[in-house]
Design a protein around this motif. Structure first.
Motif, PDB file in Angstrom:
ATOM      1  N   SER A   1     -98.447  42.709 -72.120  1.00  0.00           N
ATOM      2  CA  SER A   1     -98.027  44.013 -72.625  1.00  0.00           C
ATOM      3  C   SER A   1     -96.724  44.476 -71.985  1.00  0.00           C
ATOM      4  CB  SER A   1     -99.108  45.064 -72.354  1.00  0.00           C
ATOM      5  OG  SER A   1    -100.299  44.762 -73.040  1.00  0.00           O
ATOM      6  N   LEU A   2     -95.840  45.047 -72.801  1.00  0.00           N
ATOM      7  CA  LEU A   2     -94.677  45.737 -72.271  1.00  0.00           C
ATOM      8  C   LEU A   2     -95.161  47.036 -71.645  1.00  0.00           C
ATOM      9  CD1 LEU A   2     -92.206  45.260 -75.271  1.00  0.00           C
ATOM     10  CD2 LEU A   2     -92.408  43.869 -73.205  1.00  0.00           C
ATOM     11  N   ALA A   3     -94.652  47.361 -70.465  1.00  0.00           N
ATOM     12  CA  ALA A   3     -95.168  48.524 -69.755  1.00  0.00           C
ATOM     13  C   ALA A   3     -94.037  49.278 -69.065  1.00  0.00           C
ATOM     14  CB  ALA A   3     -96.210  48.096 -68.715  1.00  0.00           C
ATOM     15  N   PHE A   4     -94.359  50.489 -68.635  1.00  0.00           N
ATOM     16  CA  PHE A   4     -93.398  51.283 -67.863  1.00  0.00           C
ATOM     17  C   PHE A   4     -94.156  52.096 -66.828  1.00  0.00           C
ATOM     18  CE2 PHE A   4     -94.952  54.277 -70.914  1.00  0.00           C
ATOM     19  CZ  PHE A   4     -94.825  55.525 -70.337  1.00  0.00           C
ATOM     20  N   HIS A   5     -93.414  52.616 -65.860  1.00  0.00           N
ATOM     21  CA  HIS A   5     -94.020  53.413 -64.799  1.00  0.00           C
ATOM     22  C   HIS A   5     -94.074  54.876 -65.257  1.00  0.00           C
ATOM     23  CE1 HIS A   5     -94.109  50.237 -61.755  1.00  0.00           C
ATOM     24  NE2 HIS A   5     -92.934  49.851 -62.233  1.00  0.00           N
ATOM     25  N   GLY A   6     -95.270  55.366 -65.487  1.00  0.00           N
ATOM     26  CA  GLY A   6     -95.465  56.736 -65.928  1.00  0.00           C
ATOM     27  C   GLY A   6     -96.301  57.513 -64.939  1.00  0.00           C
ATOM     28  N   ALA A   7     -96.579  58.755 -65.275  1.00  0.00           N
ATOM     29  CA  ALA A   7     -97.386  59.605 -64.402  1.00  0.00           C
ATOM     30  C   ALA A   7     -98.787  59.021 -64.244  1.00  0.00           C
ATOM     31  CB  ALA A   7     -97.456  61.014 -64.983  1.00  0.00           C
ATOM     32  N   ALA A   8     -99.329  59.163 -63.048  1.00  0.00           N
ATOM     33  CA  ALA A   8    -100.659  58.612 -62.773  1.00  0.00           C
ATOM     34  C   ALA A   8    -101.716  59.216 -63.696  1.00  0.00           C
ATOM     35  CB  ALA A   8    -101.021  58.861 -61.312  1.00  0.00           C
ATOM     36  N   TRP A   9    -101.583  60.528 -64.004  1.00  0.00           N
ATOM     37  CA  TRP A   9    -102.580  61.166 -64.860  1.00  0.00           C
ATOM     38  C   TRP A   9    -102.541  60.599 -66.281  1.00  0.00           C
ATOM     39  CZ3 TRP A   9    -101.090  63.448 -69.336  1.00  0.00           C
ATOM     40  CH2 TRP A   9     -99.746  63.844 -69.462  1.00  0.00           C
ATOM     41  N   ALA A  10    -101.331  60.237 -66.744  1.00  0.00           N
ATOM     42  CA  ALA A  10    -101.195  59.656 -68.083  1.00  0.00           C
ATOM     43  C   ALA A  10    -101.855  58.276 -68.137  1.00  0.00           C
ATOM     44  CB  ALA A  10     -99.728  59.562 -68.465  1.00  0.00           C
ATOM     45  N   ALA A  11    -101.693  57.505 -67.068  1.00  0.00           N
ATOM     46  CA  ALA A  11    -102.325  56.190 -67.007  1.00  0.00           C
ATOM     47  C   ALA A  11    -103.846  56.326 -67.020  1.00  0.00           C
ATOM     48  CB  ALA A  11    -101.866  55.445 -65.754  1.00  0.00           C
ATOM     49  N   LYS A  12    -104.356  57.347 -66.335  1.00  0.00           N
ATOM     50  CA  LYS A  12    -105.802  57.571 -66.305  1.00  0.00           C
ATOM     51  C   LYS A  12    -106.318  57.977 -67.682  1.00  0.00           C
ATOM     52  CE  LYS A  12    -106.103  58.837 -61.407  1.00  0.00           C
ATOM     53  NZ  LYS A  12    -106.427  59.920 -60.432  1.00  0.00           N
ATOM     54  N   VAL A  13    -105.536  58.742 -68.403  1.00  0.00           N
ATOM     55  CA  VAL A  13    -105.924  59.134 -69.760  1.00  0.00           C
ATOM     56  C   VAL A  13    -106.031  57.903 -70.656  1.00  0.00           C
ATOM     57  CG1 VAL A  13    -105.179  60.352 -71.844  1.00  0.00           C
ATOM     58  CG2 VAL A  13    -105.010  61.473 -69.619  1.00  0.00           C
ATOM     59  N   MET A  14    -105.034  57.006 -70.566  1.00  0.00           N
ATOM     60  CA  MET A  14    -105.066  55.781 -71.360  1.00  0.00           C
ATOM     61  C   MET A  14    -106.308  54.949 -71.017  1.00  0.00           C
ATOM     62  SD  MET A  14    -102.329  55.798 -73.315  1.00  0.00           S
ATOM     63  CE  MET A  14    -102.454  57.583 -73.409  1.00  0.00           C
ATOM     64  N   ASP A  15    -106.598  54.842 -69.724  1.00  0.00           N
ATOM     65  CA  ASP A  15    -107.774  54.071 -69.291  1.00  0.00           C
ATOM     66  C   ASP A  15    -109.068  54.715 -69.788  1.00  0.00           C
ATOM     67  OD1 ASP A  15    -106.138  52.287 -67.995  1.00  0.00           O
ATOM     68  OD2 ASP A  15    -106.358  53.226 -66.019  1.00  0.00           O
ATOM     69  N   ALA A  16    -109.111  56.044 -69.768  1.00  0.00           N
ATOM     70  CA  ALA A  16    -110.323  56.745 -70.204  1.00  0.00           C
ATOM     71  C   ALA A  16    -110.566  56.538 -71.698  1.00  0.00           C
ATOM     72  CB  ALA A  16    -110.210  58.233 -69.883  1.00  0.00           C
ATOM     73  N   ILE A  17    -109.503  56.575 -72.485  1.00  0.00           N
ATOM     74  CA  ILE A  17    -109.654  56.372 -73.932  1.00  0.00           C
ATOM     75  C   ILE A  17    -110.115  54.948 -74.227  1.00  0.00           C
ATOM     76  CG2 ILE A  17    -108.448  56.353 -76.149  1.00  0.00           C
ATOM     77  CD1 ILE A  17    -106.534  58.439 -75.033  1.00  0.00           C
TER      78      ILE A  17
ATOM     79  N   ALA B   1     -95.903  45.783 -60.963  1.00  0.00           N
ATOM     80  CA  ALA B   1     -94.460  45.879 -60.772  1.00  0.00           C
ATOM     81  C   ALA B   1     -93.745  46.253 -62.071  1.00  0.00           C
ATOM     82  CB  ALA B   1     -93.914  44.554 -60.240  1.00  0.00           C
ATOM     83  N   GLU B   2     -94.378  45.963 -63.203  1.00  0.00           N
ATOM     84  CA  GLU B   2     -93.759  46.257 -64.500  1.00  0.00           C
ATOM     85  C   GLU B   2     -94.109  47.651 -65.009  1.00  0.00           C
ATOM     86  OE1 GLU B   2     -94.845  43.164 -67.171  1.00  0.00           O
ATOM     87  OE2 GLU B   2     -93.803  41.591 -66.041  1.00  0.00           O
ATOM     88  N   GLY B   3     -95.199  48.198 -64.527  1.00  0.00           N
ATOM     89  CA  GLY B   3     -95.571  49.538 -64.948  1.00  0.00           C
ATOM     90  C   GLY B   3     -97.074  49.764 -64.902  1.00  0.00           C
ATOM     91  N   ASN B   4     -97.467  50.986 -65.178  1.00  0.00           N
ATOM     92  CA  ASN B   4     -98.893  51.323 -65.176  1.00  0.00           C
ATOM     93  C   ASN B   4     -99.381  51.832 -66.534  1.00  0.00           C
ATOM     94  OD1 ASN B   4     -97.448  53.713 -65.096  1.00  0.00           O
ATOM     95  ND2 ASN B   4     -98.868  54.752 -63.707  1.00  0.00           N
ATOM     96  N   ILE B   5     -98.479  51.905 -67.523  1.00  0.00           N
ATOM     97  CA  ILE B   5     -98.848  52.351 -68.867  1.00  0.00           C
ATOM     98  C   ILE B   5     -98.312  51.344 -69.882  1.00  0.00           C
ATOM     99  CG2 ILE B   5     -98.565  54.138 -70.632  1.00  0.00           C
ATOM    100  CD1 ILE B   5     -98.307  56.181 -68.429  1.00  0.00           C
TER     101      ILE B   5
END
Length: 346
Positions: A231-247, A264-268
């Motif tokens: 997956s292509l990824a980027f470094h975003g807010a931690a809360w946004a990453a948690k939302v994606m994981d929750a969905i 290293a490539e991102g969390n979202i």
């Protein structure tokens, strides 16, 4: 047994190699064209209209898809910039293709004098059919696969034939992987059937078949993307990453694990974020356009050329008889019967 895996090169003519990837993408474009031409005839749009759209739209989609992919993986290409043009090695992103195709469509439809929503509705089944077929190019290239699985999962749980199972064995890590290309292809097949069914329903308004396509495709893409390891990824807010994981978390109830994402490539995952935004945007547009009265025109209504004020079907008839449309009494009558409610404002 893994020697039975597919060769990415279909055949060679001298020094020229023809790749399965190109053949599959060409087939996808042809099937999409035939679907659009058949439906377009109901509204009086000529096959040449869609042929020209294909000739302009496919290069635009490929360029958009490649630019999108290279933008987020530039480190892989900056040392060898000529590799940017080697699309037969894979490395195109579907959302980039959609951006390129829709940009082309907006310009093309405006030049021709037709509402974007009306023609895009006709093309929506073609898009999802093309994606359904195009994913098999990833299969041949052994790319866009998911995380590791046991061979027994592929053979005994999914009951896949040997030629698919063998292709899901990746030499780089000597493991079998989720056939995410197959998951998405089957999801798109269901979506194609759904679009073909609802486009005959009277409740459907102009633009809503396209929105339905975005909703359906994005739901499947969101959950399937979570299985992938590329997956292509980027470094975003931690809360946004948690939302994606929750969905995505309901997938875990069915025994699926998320594919590896390099920190290293991102969390979202970019495709997951875009999928969520597209779903929200499509639902908002459906509700908003109906609430404001903008969605008065139904999918089944005649398509009006806003430059001539005439239904597309009368223009075809006029061209066939070599008589100016405005001079034909039957054309004037059909235009009057179409009424002001069928006029589309750009």
């Amino acid at each position: 047994m893994f020697g039975l895996r597919l060769d990415p090169v279909a055949f060679s003519i001298g020094a020229i190699s023809v790749h399965w990837y190109g053949i599959i993408l060409g087939t996808a474009a042809l099937v999409g064209l035939l679907l659009a031409v058949r439906e377009g005839r109901r509204f009086g749009l000529s096959p040449d209209f869609f042929m020209d759209l294909l000739l302009l739209g496919v290069p635009s989609a490929i360029v958009g898809a490649r630019i999108y992919y290279v933008m987020f993986t530039w480190d892989e290409y900056k040392g060898n910039p000529l590799d940017v043009f080697k699309i037969w090695h894979g490395g195109i992103a579907i959302y980039g293709a959609l951006i390129g195709a829709f940009a082309c469509g907006v310009i093309y439809f405006r030049v021709k004098g037709f509402s974007f929503w009306r023609v895009a509705d006709i093309c929506a089944p073609s898009l999802i059919a093309g994606q359904m077929i195009g994913r098999w190019g990833n299969f041949v290239n052994q790319e866009a696969f998911g995380g590791p699985v046991e061979e027994s999962f592929l053979r005994n749980t999914l009951h896949l034939p040997n030629w698919i199972v063998n292709q899901m064995y990746i030499d780089t890590d000597s493991l079998f992987h989720h056939p995410t290309f197959l998951y998405e292809s089957l999801w798109n097949l269901l979506g194609l059937i759904l679009l073909l069914v609802i486009r005959r329903r009277q409740f459907l308004r102009a633009g809503e078949l396209l929105f339905s396509y975005f909703i359906w495709y994005s739901i499947g893409r969101f959950f399937i993307e979570g299985l992938r390891t590329d997956s292509l990824a980027f470094h975003g807010a931690a809360w946004a990453a948690k939302v994606m994981d929750a969905i995505w978390s309901p997938m875990k109830l069915f025994g699926f694990d998320t594919g590896y994402l390099n920190p290293a490539e991102g969390n979202i995952r970019i495709s997951q974020l875009i999928s969520v935004l597209l779903i929200i945007a499509a639902i908002t547009l459906i509700i908003g356009r109906r609430t404001t009265g903008e969605a008065k025109v139904r999918y089944s209504d005649p398509i009006i050329n806003y430059k001539t004020g005439l239904p597309a079907s009368t223009e075809v008839t006029a061209r066939q008889t070599s008589v100016p449309a405005e001079s034909r009494p039957d054309v004037k009558k059909q235009s009057e019967e179409a009424g002001s409610d069928t006029t589309i404002k750009e």
